[in-house]
Design a protein around this motif. Sequence first.
Motif, PDB file in Angstrom:
ATOM      1  N   GLU A  48      -3.951  -2.772   0.415  1.00  0.00           N
ATOM      2  CA  GLU A  48      -3.825  -1.457   1.046  1.00  0.00           C
ATOM      3  C   GLU A  48      -5.190  -0.914   1.463  1.00  0.00           C
ATOM      4  O   GLU A  48      -5.343  -0.356   2.555  1.00  0.00           O
ATOM      5  N   ARG A  70     -13.218  -2.381 -11.309  1.00  0.00           N
ATOM      6  CA  ARG A  70     -11.938  -2.949 -11.762  1.00  0.00           C
ATOM      7  C   ARG A  70     -12.164  -4.272 -12.471  1.00  0.00           C
ATOM      8  O   ARG A  70     -11.492  -4.568 -13.461  1.00  0.00           O
ATOM      9  N   ALA A  80      -3.748  -0.747  -3.974  1.00  0.00           N
ATOM     10  CA  ALA A  80      -4.037  -2.174  -4.173  1.00  0.00           C
ATOM     11  C   ALA A  80      -5.095  -2.613  -3.167  1.00  0.00           C
ATOM     12  O   ALA A  80      -5.328  -1.952  -2.154  1.00  0.00           O
TER      13      ALA A  80
END
Length: 157
Positions: free
Chosen positions: A116, A150, A113
């Motif tokens: 992270e 993304r 993520a």
Amino acid sequence: MGYAEVQKIYDFQSLRFSPASQGRTEVLRIVLAIALDAEMATWCLGGARSVPVARWPSTLYQVVACAALESASVWRRCALLLDRSLQDALASYEGHAPSDLAELFAEGRESLAGEELAALLWCLVRERCPSRDLIAERLGRELETIAAQRLREGRSS
């Protein structure tokens, strides 16, 4: 340091982009934008909202990153908030060698993520060490590419 780690460092050095302080500023800007909202970022500056946050939030994060590298008090406030907001994710990355962090990044680029990935970068940049900055800058550029991909994937679904 083993041959594999020396080779990784050499590979990163051959990809040098900018002076260390500029790279550190860019990586810190990315980490701040992921981990802190505008109010928290403004607090890092001592509460002075002197940048157009509502319309251009990227300016706020750039100003905070630059100020943090020039002012010990701004750096301390940023570090305090980043350590708190990334606390859970930081536990996985603290104490690792920079080459190990680069490997963890490469292995997890598709699954980790944003928080992270920001924590991993923060582990590198908070030491304010030129050799770590080089790796952090490379990973920061990769993180921007991952984020763009993304977004593209999210838009096409």
